[in-house]
Design a protein around this motif. Structure first.
Motif, short mmCIF file in Angstrom:
data_model
loop_
_atom_site.label_atom_id
_atom_site.label_comp_id
_atom_site.label_asym_id
_atom_site.label_seq_id
_atom_site.Cartn_x
_atom_site.Cartn_y
_atom_site.Cartn_z
N LYS A 172 35.90 40.00 38.60
CA LYS A 172 36.17 38.96 37.60
C LYS A 172 36.66 39.56 36.29
N GLY A 173 36.07 40.67 35.91
CA GLY A 173 36.46 41.32 34.66
C GLY A 173 37.90 41.79 34.69
N LEU A 174 38.31 42.36 35.82
CA LEU A 174 39.69 42.82 35.95
C LEU A 174 40.65 41.63 35.90
N ALA A 175 40.30 40.55 36.57
CA ALA A 175 41.15 39.36 36.55
C ALA A 175 41.31 38.84 35.12
N ALA A 176 40.24 38.87 34.35
CA ALA A 176 40.30 38.39 32.97
C ALA A 176 41.21 39.28 32.12
N GLU A 177 41.13 40.59 32.30
CA GLU A 177 41.99 41.51 31.55
C GLU A 177 43.46 41.34 31.93
N ALA A 179 44.77 38.60 33.10
CA ALA A 179 45.19 37.29 32.58
C ALA A 179 45.66 37.41 31.13
N ALA A 180 44.96 38.24 30.36
CA ALA A 180 45.36 38.45 28.97
C ALA A 180 46.68 39.22 28.89
N ALA A 186 52.40 35.01 34.01
CA ALA A 186 51.85 34.79 35.35
C ALA A 186 50.42 34.28 35.26
N GLU A 187 50.08 33.42 36.20
CA GLU A 187 48.69 33.01 36.41
C GLU A 187 48.03 34.05 37.31
N VAL A 188 46.85 34.51 36.93
CA VAL A 188 46.14 35.53 37.71
C VAL A 188 45.15 34.85 38.65
#
Length: 244
Positions: A172-177, A179-180, A186-188
Motif C-alpha cells: 500500500k505504501g508503494l502504491a501511495a508513493e 500515485a504521488a 496515471a491512476e495507480v
C-alpha cells in the motif's frame, strides 16, 4: 472459481505424468513421513527430510519448506507470472510473436514503447524510505493512463486468502508513493495475483481483469496459462522430493 481451479484438466495434449501427479497430490497420497505415520508404518520422525523443522506434509512441501524458497519456489513463482508478461508484450506491440507460456526466458528488466512500459523485478526509488519497494512487475499503460503494481504469489492453496491480504497491505505504501509521482499521468492500481500451488485460482481472474479490461476470454486464457505454469513447477519440485 471452482471450475477454473480444474481448468488444467482441459489442457490439450496434457502429459500423462501431470494428470497422475496432480491427482496424487490432490488426494494427499504422496508418501510423506506424515502419510506413513497415518498408515501406521514405522518412522523415526514426522519432520521434513529437507528442512528438519516442520512436519513433512504435502502442504509444507508445496510452499512452506524454507530451503526451497530461492530455488523451486522462486522458479515456479516467476514461471507463473511470465504468461501475463508475454501477453502484455504481444498485445501492446513489444513482441511480434507471442512467446509460449512455458518459455524459460527471463523478461527484460525494462521494456517500453509509445503504448506501454513494463518493469520486471526492479526496485522503485521513492522520496520516502519504504520497507517494501520492489514488486514483481510494474505495468504502465500510457494511453489508458493506468499504472499497475503487480505481485505474484503461489502459496499452498489453503493459505491463499491470507497471502492476498498480506500482499495488499505490504505494498500500500508503494502504491501511495507512485500515485504521488504519477499524479495527472496515471491512476495507480494494485494487482495481487494469488494462484494456489495445486492450481486453485480464487480471485486470480478478478485481479487479472484489472489489467485485461473487457476481455473475459483473454483473462481466462492468461489465467489458464499461469495455472499450467504453476502446477508444472509444483510437480517438478515433488518429482525432486521423490528422488530423495
Amino acid at each position: 472459481a471452482k471450475a477454473a481451479t480444474f481448468a488444467w484438466l482441459k489442457w490439450e495434449n496434457m502429459p500423462i505424468e501431470v494428470e497422475v501427479g496432480m491427482f496424487e497430490l490432490l488426494a494427499q497420497l504422496l508418501k510423506t513421513r506424515v502419510f506413513d505415520q497415518i498408515r501406521d508404518l514405522p518412522i523415526l520422525t514426522r519432520k521434513c527430510r529437507i528442512c528438519g523443522v516442520a512436519d513433512e506434509t504435502v502442504g509444507h512441501l508445496a510452499a512452506g519448506c524454507r530451503p526451497w524458497s530461492f530455488t523451486y519456489y522462486l522458479e515456479r513463482h516467476n514461471a507463473a507470472l511470465r504468461p501475463l508478461c508475454w501477453w502484455l508484450r504481444h498485445q501492446y506491440g513489444l513482441d511480434d510473436v507471442m512467446k509460449p507460456w512455458h518459455a524459460p526466458i527471463t523478461p527484460d528488466p525494462r521494456s517500453e514503447n509509445d503504448r506501454i512500459c513494463i518493469w520486471w523485478d526492479l526496485p522503485v526509488f521513492t522520496d520516502v524510505m519504504l520497507d517494501h519497494n520492489r514488486v514483481d512487475m510494474r505495468v504502465w499503460l500510457k494511453k489508458e493512463k493506468r499504472l499497475f503494481t503487480v505481485e505474484m504469489c503461489t502459496p499452498y492453496d489453503e493459505n491463499m486468502a491470507a497471502q492476498l491480504a498480506e500482499k495488499q497491505e505490504r505494498y500500500k505504501g508503494l502504491a501511495a508513493e507512485l500515485a504521488a509521482e504519477y499524479r495527472g499521468r496515471a491512476e495507480v492500481i494494485q494487482v495481487s495475483l494469488i494462484l494456489g500451488a495445486l492450481g486453485s485460482v480464487d480471485t486470480l481472474e478478478e485481479e487479472l481483469a484489472k489489467i485485461i479490461v473487457d476481455k473475459k476470454r483473454e483473462v481466462r486464457v492468461v489465467a489458464e496459462r499461469m495455472q499450467r505454469a504453476t502446477i508444472s513447477g509444483t510437480l517438478k519440485l515433488f518429482n525432486k522430493f521423490k528422488m530423495m
